[in-house]
Design a protein around this motif. Structure first.
Motif, PDB file in Angstrom:
ATOM      1  N   THR A 151       0.867  -1.156   0.000  1.00 35.65           N
ATOM      2  CA  THR A 151       0.000   0.000   0.000  1.00 35.65           C
ATOM      3  C   THR A 151       0.907   1.210   0.000  1.00 35.65           C
ATOM      4  O   THR A 151       1.851   1.280   0.779  1.00 35.65           O
ATOM      5  CB  THR A 151      -0.899  -0.002   1.254  1.00 35.65           C
ATOM      6  N   LEU A 152       0.662   2.128  -0.892  1.00 38.49           N
ATOM      7  CA  LEU A 152       1.478   3.327  -0.970  1.00 38.49           C
ATOM      8  C   LEU A 152       0.699   4.476  -0.355  1.00 38.49           C
ATOM      9  O   LEU A 152      -0.306   4.919  -0.913  1.00 38.49           O
ATOM     10  CB  LEU A 152       1.843   3.628  -2.426  1.00 38.49           C
ATOM     11  N   PRO A 153       1.139   4.945   0.820  1.00 40.74           N
ATOM     12  CA  PRO A 153       0.414   6.031   1.478  1.00 40.74           C
ATOM     13  C   PRO A 153       0.533   7.330   0.688  1.00 40.74           C
ATOM     14  O   PRO A 153       1.221   7.386  -0.333  1.00 40.74           O
ATOM     15  CB  PRO A 153       1.104   6.136   2.838  1.00 40.74           C
ATOM     16  N   TRP A 154      -0.108   8.349   1.168  1.00 35.84           N
ATOM     17  CA  TRP A 154      -0.150   9.647   0.503  1.00 35.84           C
ATOM     18  C   TRP A 154       1.238  10.117   0.103  1.00 35.84           C
ATOM     19  O   TRP A 154       2.145  10.191   0.921  1.00 35.84           O
ATOM     20  CB  TRP A 154      -0.800  10.666   1.425  1.00 35.84           C
ATOM     21  N   ILE A 155       1.389  10.397  -1.190  1.00 38.53           N
ATOM     22  CA  ILE A 155       2.647  10.906  -1.741  1.00 38.53           C
ATOM     23  C   ILE A 155       2.372  12.321  -2.245  1.00 38.53           C
ATOM     24  O   ILE A 155       1.621  12.500  -3.203  1.00 38.53           O
ATOM     25  CB  ILE A 155       3.142  10.030  -2.905  1.00 38.53           C
ATOM     26  N   PRO A 156       2.935  13.335  -1.590  1.00 36.94           N
ATOM     27  CA  PRO A 156       2.697  14.695  -2.074  1.00 36.94           C
ATOM     28  C   PRO A 156       3.333  14.900  -3.442  1.00 36.94           C
ATOM     29  O   PRO A 156       4.401  14.365  -3.727  1.00 36.94           O
ATOM     30  CB  PRO A 156       3.365  15.588  -1.034  1.00 36.94           C
ATOM     31  N   ALA A 157       2.670  15.674  -4.280  1.00 38.07           N
ATOM     32  CA  ALA A 157       3.214  15.988  -5.606  1.00 38.07           C
ATOM     33  C   ALA A 157       3.597  17.465  -5.641  1.00 38.07           C
ATOM     34  O   ALA A 157       4.765  17.806  -5.652  1.00 38.07           O
ATOM     35  CB  ALA A 157       2.204  15.639  -6.693  1.00 38.07           C
ATOM     36  N   ALA A 158       2.623  18.351  -5.640  1.00 36.31           N
ATOM     37  CA  ALA A 158       2.880  19.786  -5.652  1.00 36.31           C
ATOM     38  C   ALA A 158       2.136  20.418  -4.482  1.00 36.31           C
ATOM     39  O   ALA A 158       1.134  19.882  -4.016  1.00 36.31           O
ATOM     40  CB  ALA A 158       2.412  20.403  -6.967  1.00 36.31           C
ATOM     41  N   GLN A 159       2.632  21.520  -4.035  1.00 30.71           N
ATOM     42  CA  GLN A 159       2.003  22.227  -2.925  1.00 30.71           C
ATOM     43  C   GLN A 159       0.821  23.054  -3.422  1.00 30.71           C
ATOM     44  O   GLN A 159       0.953  23.789  -4.390  1.00 30.71           O
ATOM     45  CB  GLN A 159       3.033  23.155  -2.263  1.00 30.71           C
ATOM     46  N   ALA A 160      -0.304  22.898  -2.790  1.00 33.71           N
ATOM     47  CA  ALA A 160      -1.467  23.730  -3.101  1.00 33.71           C
ATOM     48  C   ALA A 160      -1.512  24.868  -2.089  1.00 33.71           C
ATOM     49  O   ALA A 160      -1.101  24.697  -0.943  1.00 33.71           O
ATOM     50  CB  ALA A 160      -2.746  22.909  -3.023  1.00 33.71           C
ATOM     51  N   ALA A 161      -1.993  26.007  -2.515  1.00 33.46           N
ATOM     52  CA  ALA A 161      -2.151  27.123  -1.589  1.00 33.46           C
ATOM     53  C   ALA A 161      -3.088  26.695  -0.462  1.00 33.46           C
ATOM     54  O   ALA A 161      -4.160  26.150  -0.729  1.00 33.46           O
ATOM     55  CB  ALA A 161      -2.719  28.332  -2.322  1.00 33.46           C
ATOM     56  N   PRO A 162      -2.700  26.897   0.794  1.00 27.70           N
ATOM     57  CA  PRO A 162      -3.508  26.408   1.920  1.00 27.70           C
ATOM     58  C   PRO A 162      -4.942  26.925   1.930  1.00 27.70           C
ATOM     59  O   PRO A 162      -5.836  26.265   2.447  1.00 27.70           O
ATOM     60  CB  PRO A 162      -2.756  26.893   3.153  1.00 27.70           C
ATOM     61  N   THR A 163      -5.179  28.069   1.347  1.00 29.44           N
ATOM     62  CA  THR A 163      -6.529  28.635   1.354  1.00 29.44           C
ATOM     63  C   THR A 163      -7.356  28.192   0.148  1.00 29.44           C
ATOM     64  O   THR A 163      -8.512  28.570   0.023  1.00 29.44           O
ATOM     65  CB  THR A 163      -6.460  30.175   1.379  1.00 29.44           C
ATOM     66  N   SER A 164      -6.768  27.406  -0.740  1.00 29.74           N
ATOM     67  CA  SER A 164      -7.481  26.978  -1.944  1.00 29.74           C
ATOM     68  C   SER A 164      -8.264  25.696  -1.691  1.00 29.74           C
ATOM     69  O   SER A 164      -8.085  25.034  -0.677  1.00 29.74           O
ATOM     70  CB  SER A 164      -6.504  26.766  -3.100  1.00 29.74           C
ATOM     71  N   GLU A 165      -9.137  25.370  -2.633  1.00 27.79           N
ATOM     72  CA  GLU A 165      -9.819  24.085  -2.615  1.00 27.79           C
ATOM     73  C   GLU A 165      -9.192  23.211  -3.682  1.00 27.79           C
ATOM     74  O   GLU A 165      -8.737  23.715  -4.717  1.00 27.79           O
ATOM     75  CB  GLU A 165     -11.314  24.252  -2.899  1.00 27.79           C
TER      76      GLU A 165
END
Length: 117
Positions: free
Chosen positions: A3-17
Protein backbone atom coordinates in the motif's frame (compact mmCIF):
# COMPACT_ATOMS: atom_id res chain seq x y z
CA UNK A 1 1.91 -5.86 -2.94
CA UNK A 2 2.37 -2.71 -0.96
CA UNK A 3 0.00 0.00 0.00
CA UNK A 4 1.48 3.33 -0.97
CA UNK A 5 0.41 6.03 1.48
CA UNK A 6 -0.15 9.65 0.50
CA UNK A 7 2.65 10.91 -1.74
CA UNK A 8 2.70 14.70 -2.07
CA UNK A 9 3.21 15.99 -5.61
CA UNK A 10 2.88 19.79 -5.65
CA UNK A 11 2.00 22.23 -2.92
CA UNK A 12 -1.47 23.73 -3.10
CA UNK A 13 -2.15 27.12 -1.59
CA UNK A 14 -3.51 26.41 1.92
CA UNK A 15 -6.53 28.64 1.35
CA UNK A 16 -7.48 26.98 -1.94
CA UNK A 17 -9.82 24.08 -2.62
CA UNK A 18 -8.63 20.96 -4.39
CA UNK A 19 -10.52 18.37 -6.41
CA UNK A 20 -10.32 14.90 -4.92
CA UNK A 21 -10.87 11.68 -6.82
CA UNK A 22 -11.30 8.28 -5.20
CA UNK A 23 -11.37 5.21 -7.42
CA UNK A 24 -11.84 1.51 -6.86
CA UNK A 25 -11.03 -1.19 -9.38
CA UNK A 26 -11.72 -4.90 -9.22
CA UNK A 27 -10.15 -7.24 -11.76
CA UNK A 28 -11.92 -10.38 -13.01
CA UNK A 29 -9.43 -12.93 -11.74
CA UNK A 30 -6.25 -13.42 -9.76
CA UNK A 31 -4.35 -13.90 -13.02
CA UNK A 32 -4.95 -10.18 -13.78
CA UNK A 33 -3.67 -8.85 -10.45
CA UNK A 34 0.07 -8.68 -11.15
CA UNK A 35 -0.22 -6.94 -14.52
CA UNK A 36 -2.80 -4.53 -13.13
CA UNK A 37 -0.48 -3.71 -10.23
CA UNK A 38 2.47 -3.12 -12.58
CA UNK A 39 0.33 -0.86 -14.77
CA UNK A 40 -0.90 0.92 -11.63
CA UNK A 41 2.68 1.73 -10.67
CA UNK A 42 3.29 3.19 -14.14
CA UNK A 43 0.20 5.36 -13.86
CA UNK A 44 1.08 6.40 -10.31
CA UNK A 45 4.48 7.62 -11.52
CA UNK A 46 2.77 9.59 -14.28
CA UNK A 47 0.25 11.15 -11.92
CA UNK A 48 2.89 12.22 -9.40
CA UNK A 49 4.54 14.29 -12.14
CA UNK A 50 1.36 15.56 -13.80
CA UNK A 51 0.72 19.27 -13.92
CA UNK A 52 -1.83 20.09 -11.23
CA UNK A 53 -1.36 16.92 -9.15
CA UNK A 54 -1.28 17.70 -5.43
CA UNK A 55 -0.97 14.16 -4.04
CA UNK A 56 -1.73 10.50 -4.74
CA UNK A 57 -2.04 7.19 -2.93
CA UNK A 58 -2.70 3.57 -3.85
CA UNK A 59 -4.09 0.68 -1.84
CA UNK A 60 -3.81 -2.84 -3.23
CA UNK A 61 -5.73 -5.85 -1.94
CA UNK A 62 -4.42 -8.52 -4.31
CA UNK A 63 -6.26 -11.50 -2.84
CA UNK A 64 -9.54 -9.59 -3.12
CA UNK A 65 -8.49 -8.47 -6.64
CA UNK A 66 -9.12 -4.85 -5.61
CA UNK A 67 -7.18 -1.64 -6.01
CA UNK A 68 -8.09 1.82 -4.76
CA UNK A 69 -6.62 5.24 -5.43
CA UNK A 70 -7.03 8.59 -3.78
CA UNK A 71 -5.69 11.74 -5.41
CA UNK A 72 -6.00 15.51 -5.11
CA UNK A 73 -5.75 17.98 -7.98
CA UNK A 74 -5.51 21.72 -8.47
CA UNK A 75 -8.74 21.54 -10.51
CA UNK A 76 -10.82 19.16 -12.59
CA UNK A 77 -9.15 20.29 -15.83
CA UNK A 78 -5.75 19.14 -14.52
CA UNK A 79 -7.18 15.77 -13.54
CA UNK A 80 -8.87 15.32 -16.91
CA UNK A 81 -5.66 16.23 -18.76
CA UNK A 82 -3.68 13.66 -16.78
CA UNK A 83 -6.24 10.94 -17.53
CA UNK A 84 -5.89 11.62 -21.25
CA UNK A 85 -2.08 11.38 -21.05
CA UNK A 86 0.25 8.43 -21.38
CA UNK A 87 0.64 5.86 -19.99
CA UNK A 88 -2.82 6.23 -18.41
CA UNK A 89 -4.68 6.17 -21.71
CA UNK A 90 -2.91 3.00 -22.92
CA UNK A 91 -3.35 1.30 -19.55
CA UNK A 92 -7.10 1.97 -19.60
CA UNK A 93 -7.33 0.40 -23.04
CA UNK A 94 -5.13 -2.60 -22.14
CA UNK A 95 -6.89 -3.33 -18.82
CA UNK A 96 -10.48 -2.89 -20.04
CA UNK A 97 -11.02 -6.64 -20.59
CA UNK A 98 -9.60 -7.49 -17.15
CA UNK A 99 -12.02 -5.19 -15.29
CA UNK A 100 -14.84 -6.72 -13.28
CA UNK A 101 -15.98 -3.28 -12.14
CA UNK A 102 -14.79 0.19 -11.27
CA UNK A 103 -16.17 3.14 -9.35
CA UNK A 104 -15.17 6.80 -9.14
CA UNK A 105 -16.11 9.57 -6.70
CA UNK A 106 -15.21 13.26 -6.92
CA UNK A 107 -15.47 16.07 -4.40
CA UNK A 108 -13.69 19.22 -3.33
CA UNK A 109 -11.96 19.88 -0.04
CA UNK A 110 -9.81 22.64 1.43
CA UNK A 111 -6.13 22.15 0.61
CA UNK A 112 -5.36 22.58 4.30
CA UNK A 113 -7.06 19.20 4.94
CA UNK A 114 -4.31 17.39 3.02
CA UNK A 115 -2.92 14.78 3.23
CA UNK A 116 -5.97 12.61 2.75
CA UNK A 117 -6.31 9.14 4.20
Amino acid sequence: MPTLPWIPAAQAAPTSEVVVMASRFRVRGLRHVLLFFIDSMRVLAQMRKADGAVGVSLVAHPLRREFATLSAWRDRAALDAAVRGEPHRSVMRRQRAAMADSAFRFWTTPAESLPLT
